[in-house]
Design an enzyme around this catalytic site. Sequence first.
Site, PDB file in Angstrom:
ATOM      1  N   LYS A  40      -8.924  -0.493   7.568  1.00  0.00           N
ATOM      2  CA  LYS A  40      -7.763  -1.109   8.218  1.00  0.00           C
ATOM      3  C   LYS A  40      -6.474  -0.698   7.509  1.00  0.00           C
ATOM      4  O   LYS A  40      -6.508  -0.157   6.400  1.00  0.00           O
ATOM      5  CB  LYS A  40      -7.908  -2.629   8.216  1.00  0.00           C
ATOM      6  N   ARG A 138      -8.634 -19.181   7.506  1.00  0.00           N
ATOM      7  CA  ARG A 138      -7.914 -18.182   8.295  1.00  0.00           C
ATOM      8  C   ARG A 138      -8.370 -18.230   9.755  1.00  0.00           C
ATOM      9  O   ARG A 138      -7.708 -18.834  10.579  1.00  0.00           O
ATOM     10  CB  ARG A 138      -8.117 -16.796   7.667  1.00  0.00           C
ATOM     11  N   TYR A 270      24.233   1.209  -5.568  1.00  0.00           N
ATOM     12  CA  TYR A 270      24.989   0.132  -4.931  1.00  0.00           C
ATOM     13  C   TYR A 270      25.231  -1.003  -5.913  1.00  0.00           C
ATOM     14  O   TYR A 270      24.329  -1.438  -6.624  1.00  0.00           O
ATOM     15  CB  TYR A 270      24.227  -0.402  -3.714  1.00  0.00           C
ATOM     16  N   MET A 317      18.014   3.129   0.313  1.00  0.00           N
ATOM     17  CA  MET A 317      17.079   3.238   1.426  1.00  0.00           C
ATOM     18  C   MET A 317      16.260   4.522   1.347  1.00  0.00           C
ATOM     19  O   MET A 317      15.063   4.525   1.645  1.00  0.00           O
ATOM     20  CB  MET A 317      17.828   3.189   2.765  1.00  0.00           C
TER      21      MET A 317
END
Length: 376
Positions: A40, A138, A270, A317
Site C-alpha cells: 500500500k 479502526r 525565508y 518548497m
Amino acid sequence: MVPGYYRPAVVKVNLGAIRRNIKNEMQHLEPNQKMLAVVKANGYGHGAVEVAKVAEEEGAAGFCVAILDEALELRRADIVKPILVLGVVSPEYAPIAAVNNVSLTVPNLEWLKDAEKYLAKENLQLKIHLGIDSGMGRIGFNEDDEFVAANKFLENNNNFFIEGMFAHFASADSDDETYFKHQCEKFKHMKSLLTVKPKWIHVDNTAASIFHSGIKSDLVRFGIGIYGLNPSSNPSSPDLTSAIELEPALSFESELTHVKTIHKGDGVGYGSTFMAEEDTIIGTVPVGYADGWIRKYQGFKVKVGDEYCSIVGRICMDQFMVKMPKKMLVGTKVVIISNNPSDPNNIKAAADYVDTIHYEVACLLNDRLPRVYYEK
C-alpha cells in the site's frame, strides 16, 4: 505530481535488499504459513509494482493494499495473485472489485447488505475478508451480535466468497505485551463465533511475526519489514530485536546545484532564520517540502561529498541550503537519506529528528521524485 526527470534528485531502491528481506521472512514462517506482501501507499514510498513483482518472484501468496485504486494498479501491471484491500471500499464499487478478482474487507453488516445489492444486479461474486476490531479501534466487527448476524447473512449467499477473516494489532511492536495479549484473546473469541468457513485466518503483521511466536495465523501480512525497516522504530526509543535480518532498501539522493560564499550579517532562507557570523560557504540542493522533505528538517545533517553538513535556513518548497566546511563543486553528490543503518542520516535518524516514524518519512517522498531501481 510530474516526476522531475530533469532535476538531480531521486529515490533509489535496492531491489536486492527487498528480495533478501522477503526471503528472510519466508524462511521464518511457520510450516504451512503463507505471506501477503503489503504494498500500500506505493509500497511505502518504494514503488508498489516493482516491489510486488519481486515479492511474486519470491513466493508471496498475494498482496495487501489500502484502497481499490492501488489494487487495480497491480492488476494493470499483470499481477495476478490475490489482492486484499485492507481499507473500506464503498459498496457501490464492489462489482469493480469482483470483476478484477480483488478481495475487499467487510467492516460491518450494513456494508455487506449494501454491497449485496450492487453485486446481485450484475450477478457477481465478491471475495471478502471479515474485518475484526480486536482493539485497534479502526474498522471491523467488535460486537458479538452483529458478527453472528453477518455470519448468518453470509450462509448460502452466492454473492460472496468468504476468503478470509483478519484483525490488526495495535501494539505488537511494544515490549509490553498486555494489550497485545488482550487483542489475541478478543480475536480468538470472535473466531469461535464463526459459522462460515473462511479460507484464511490471519492476524500477523510484520511486528507480530518477528517479535512474537505461537500465533495461529494462516497468513503473515508482511509490510514494513519488506523494506528493511524495524516496525518497533518509535522516536527516542530503542528498537526491539527482530527475529530476522532486515536490510533498508531506500536512499534519497541529490546534488549541489549552486555554491557561494556569504558574509557576516547575510541571511539564508525565508525569514533569514540563519544569519552568517562570518564568511560561510553555502550549498543549494534542489529538494524541498513539495517533495516530502518537510521544513522541520532544518538543522538535520546530510552528507555532501564526504562531509556531513547541516541544513541551514528554512527549507523552501523546492530547495534547501546547507552550510559547508569547504567549497565543493556544483554536481557534488548529496545523500539526504542513507540506506546504511550505521550512517547518521539513516531513515530512522531522519524520523527521530522530526519526532515521527520511518513509515511516514518514506511515504512522504512523493511522485515528483523519480524512483531508480537497482539490484545489489
